[in-house]
Design an enzyme around this catalytic site. Structure first.
Site, mmCIF file in Angstrom:
data_model
loop_
_atom_site.group_PDB
_atom_site.id
_atom_site.type_symbol
_atom_site.label_atom_id
_atom_site.label_comp_id
_atom_site.label_asym_id
_atom_site.label_seq_id
_atom_site.Cartn_x
_atom_site.Cartn_y
_atom_site.Cartn_z
ATOM 1 N N ARG A 146 19.091 3.402 -6.562
ATOM 2 C CA ARG A 146 19.250 2.565 -5.361
ATOM 3 C C ARG A 146 20.268 1.440 -5.542
ATOM 4 O O ARG A 146 20.730 0.900 -4.535
ATOM 5 C CB ARG A 146 17.888 2.006 -4.920
ATOM 6 N N LYS B 50 1.591 2.829 2.163
ATOM 7 C CA LYS B 50 1.713 4.083 1.397
ATOM 8 C C LYS B 50 0.907 4.005 0.101
ATOM 9 O O LYS B 50 0.158 4.923 -0.226
ATOM 10 C CB LYS B 50 3.198 4.347 1.111
ATOM 11 N N SER B 51 1.047 2.909 -0.634
ATOM 12 C CA SER B 51 0.347 2.799 -1.923
ATOM 13 C C SER B 51 -1.167 2.860 -1.725
ATOM 14 O O SER B 51 -1.890 3.520 -2.479
ATOM 15 C CB SER B 51 0.692 1.468 -2.591
ATOM 16 N N GLY C 97 6.526 10.022 -6.555
ATOM 17 C CA GLY C 97 6.289 9.484 -7.892
ATOM 18 C C GLY C 97 4.869 8.956 -8.032
ATOM 19 O O GLY C 97 4.237 9.106 -9.079
ATOM 20 N N LYS D 111 14.357 5.072 -8.906
ATOM 21 C CA LYS D 111 13.541 5.345 -7.709
ATOM 22 C C LYS D 111 13.956 6.704 -7.135
ATOM 23 O O LYS D 111 14.567 7.501 -7.846
ATOM 24 C CB LYS D 111 13.710 4.210 -6.699
ATOM 25 N N ARG E 31 14.169 5.078 1.951
ATOM 26 C CA ARG E 31 14.418 3.632 2.116
ATOM 27 C C ARG E 31 15.909 3.327 2.281
ATOM 28 O O ARG E 31 16.272 2.339 2.909
ATOM 29 C CB ARG E 31 13.790 2.848 0.975
ATOM 30 N N ASP F 103 10.529 -2.284 -3.551
ATOM 31 C CA ASP F 103 10.908 -1.289 -2.538
ATOM 32 C C ASP F 103 11.690 -1.902 -1.383
ATOM 33 O O ASP F 103 12.278 -1.177 -0.574
ATOM 34 C CB ASP F 103 9.660 -0.583 -1.991
HETATM 35 C C1 S3P Z 1 4.058 2.164 -6.181
HETATM 36 C C2 S3P Z 1 4.623 1.391 -7.152
HETATM 37 C C3 S3P Z 1 6.056 1.111 -7.233
HETATM 38 C C4 S3P Z 1 6.761 1.400 -5.912
HETATM 39 C C5 S3P Z 1 6.343 2.702 -5.320
HETATM 40 C C6 S3P Z 1 4.847 2.723 -5.074
HETATM 41 C C7 S3P Z 1 2.610 2.405 -6.214
HETATM 42 O O1 S3P Z 1 6.641 1.951 -8.205
HETATM 43 O O2 S3P Z 1 8.156 1.373 -6.093
HETATM 44 O O3 S3P Z 1 6.995 2.929 -4.095
HETATM 45 O O4 S3P Z 1 2.043 2.859 -5.208
HETATM 46 O O5 S3P Z 1 1.989 2.147 -7.265
HETATM 47 P P1 S3P Z 1 6.659 1.526 -9.757
HETATM 48 O O6 S3P Z 1 5.280 1.389 -10.190
HETATM 49 O O7 S3P Z 1 7.341 2.664 -10.461
HETATM 50 O O8 S3P Z 1 7.453 0.260 -9.806
#
Ligand code: S3P
Length: 434
Positions: A343, A20-21, A92, A339, A385, A312
């Site tokens: 969670r 996903k990232s 987010g 989150k 999740r 995550d």
């Molecule tokens: C992510 C960073 C993480 C993760 C999120 C995806 C990203 O969040 O929990 O699911 O793609 O940069 P945080 O940066 O808020 O920890």
């Protein structure tokens, strides 16, 4: 949910969807590049489709074909003012990373999100972006969405981030792409480094030293071919399932094992899990096939710099801990509270409903494993999740489990229940029926 599990446990090979990232970033950087970016194994979950629609709204053309996404980049100076408000849905990552890009555009725009996203803290990006000269305000004055951003010329800064967050780091680095000098971010612990790695591939000058990343202003980025590895955060559910269901043996194909994301694998091994790699590939983002065999697990303490590497995965780790002997302590994980849901609270409440001996703490939880779990009605809080974690919990317990809004898994893993059923039904010989 009632899984009928083969006497042999979970069996078979599985290819989980793309990370996903990395999928989000491939669209964003492709949109800012010159030329076309070709993305294979892109995650077609709701969050990443939201990122595509935000950039479509800013004049970027993408072709979505059955096996690839093509992003026809507009270049660093080519985004257009969106026709309306940018809707970031549940994501987010979309919100925070795009804010860093919007901060230096020659237009103004607003961002909204769904009920969960509207509760998530945005001060963490508003503060450093404002220090760079950005004009970013929260419409309701509560440091949450909706946000309004008027593009400005930004200044390079050195930011000491109070949180280890790749979203915060990435927002600042993306703002730094067009600042008037170098921009750096120091984190308390190193968070995932996909932005640094991929921006470098696209031609930006980005350096990393310890927990500090620095970006230098760029004139141009160049379209790339991106192969997105399987998402370790999605693989984590099958990893946990295979470890806790006796007789299991599965192979997770082509999973990203970037060292800033591999905390789940470390923890599984420390808990006694039998996990090995095959076909390791170190070109670009590292990946491997992961072989997992059912194992006797024992409790451990999880804290400190490993937390951002498995943030995550903590919900499903909590489930594994219930099936482990002894006590598991999760500390330094207060970030879990902000989150898609809180969670810590939601996992503890739901695990208790299944009969687990678990306690909420300020920055994590304490789980005394070994008590048999039973089926229950689980409140997913619409959090993908959480829903997937309880699907795993239900694999090895008596009775039926019902998960509210179970289809929220479409955020990161639309085929999750189908893939899980395939793994639990692969064996021919059904010995236990729940
Ligand atoms: C992510 C960073 C993480 C993760 C999120 C995806 C990203 O969040 O929990 O699911 O793609 O940069 P945080 O940066 O808020 O920890």
């Amino acid at each position: 949910m009632k899984y009928e599990i083969s006497r042999h446990g979970l069996r078979g090979e599985i290819t989980v969807p793309g990370d996903k990232s990395i999928s989000h970033r491939s669209i964003m950087f492709g949109a800012l590049a010159n030329g076309t970016t070709e993305i294979s194994n892109f995650l077609r979950g709701a969050d990443c489709m939201t990122t595509i629609s935000c950039f479509t709204n800013m004049g970027v053309h993408t072709d979505v074909t059955p096996d690839r996404i093509y992003v026809h980049g507009n270049g660093l100076k080519g985004l257009k003012a969106p026709s309306g408000i940018l809707d970031c849905g549940n994501s987010g990552t979309t919100t925070r990373l795009i804010s860093g890009i919007l901060a230096w555009q020659d237009f103004s725009c607003s961002m909204v999100g769904d009920a969960s996203l509207k509760k998530r803290p945005m001060k963490r990006i508003m503060k450093p972006l404002s220090m760079m000269g950005a004009d970013i305000t929260s419409a309701l004055g509560n440091d949450c969405l909706p946000l309004r951003i008027h593009g400005k010329q930004l200044h390079g800064i050195h930011y000491m981030s109070p949180v280890a967050s790749a979203q915060v780091k990435s927002a600042i680095l993306l703002a730094g792409l067009r600042a008037d000098g170098p921009t750096s971010v120091t984190e308390p612990y190193l968070s995932r480094n996909h932005t640094e790695l991929m921006l470098r591939t696209f031609g930006a000058e980005v350096t990393s030293e310890g927990t500090t990343a620095t970006i230098y202003p760029a004139e141009e980025l160049y379209g790339q071919k991106i192969l997105v590895p399987g998402d370790i955060s999605s693989a984590a559910f099958f990893l946990a399932g295979a470890l806790i269901v006796p007789g299991s043996e599965i192979v997770l194909k082509n999973i990203g094992i970037n060292p800033t994301r591999d905390g789940m694998l470390t923890v599984c091994r420390e808990m006694g899990g039998n996990i090995t790699y095959e076909n390791i590939c170190t070109e670009g983002e590292p990946s491997a096939d992961i072989v997992v065999k059912a194992s006797e697990l024992h409790g451990i303490t999880i804290q400190g710099d490993i937390i951002p590497k498995l943030i995550d995965e903590l919900p499903v780790i909590a489930v594994m801990a219930c099936y482990a002997k002894g006590t598991t302590i999760i500390k330094d994980a207060a970030e879990l509270k902000v989150k898609e849901s809180n969670r810590i609270r939601i996992m503890v409440e739901n695990l208790k409903r299944m009969g687990a001996d678990v306690e909420e703490t300020d920055d994590g939880m304490i789980i005394r494993g070994g008590r048999p779990l039973h089926g229950a009605v689980i409140n997913s809080a619409d959090d993908h999740r959480v829903a997937m974690s309880f699907s795993v919990a239900s694999l090895n317990c008596e009775g039926e489990t019902t998960i509210t809004h179970k289809n929220c898994v479409t955020i990161s893993y639309p085929r999750f229940y189908i893939d899980m059923k395939d793994l639990v039904h692969t064996g021919q010989d059904f010995g236990r029926v729940y």
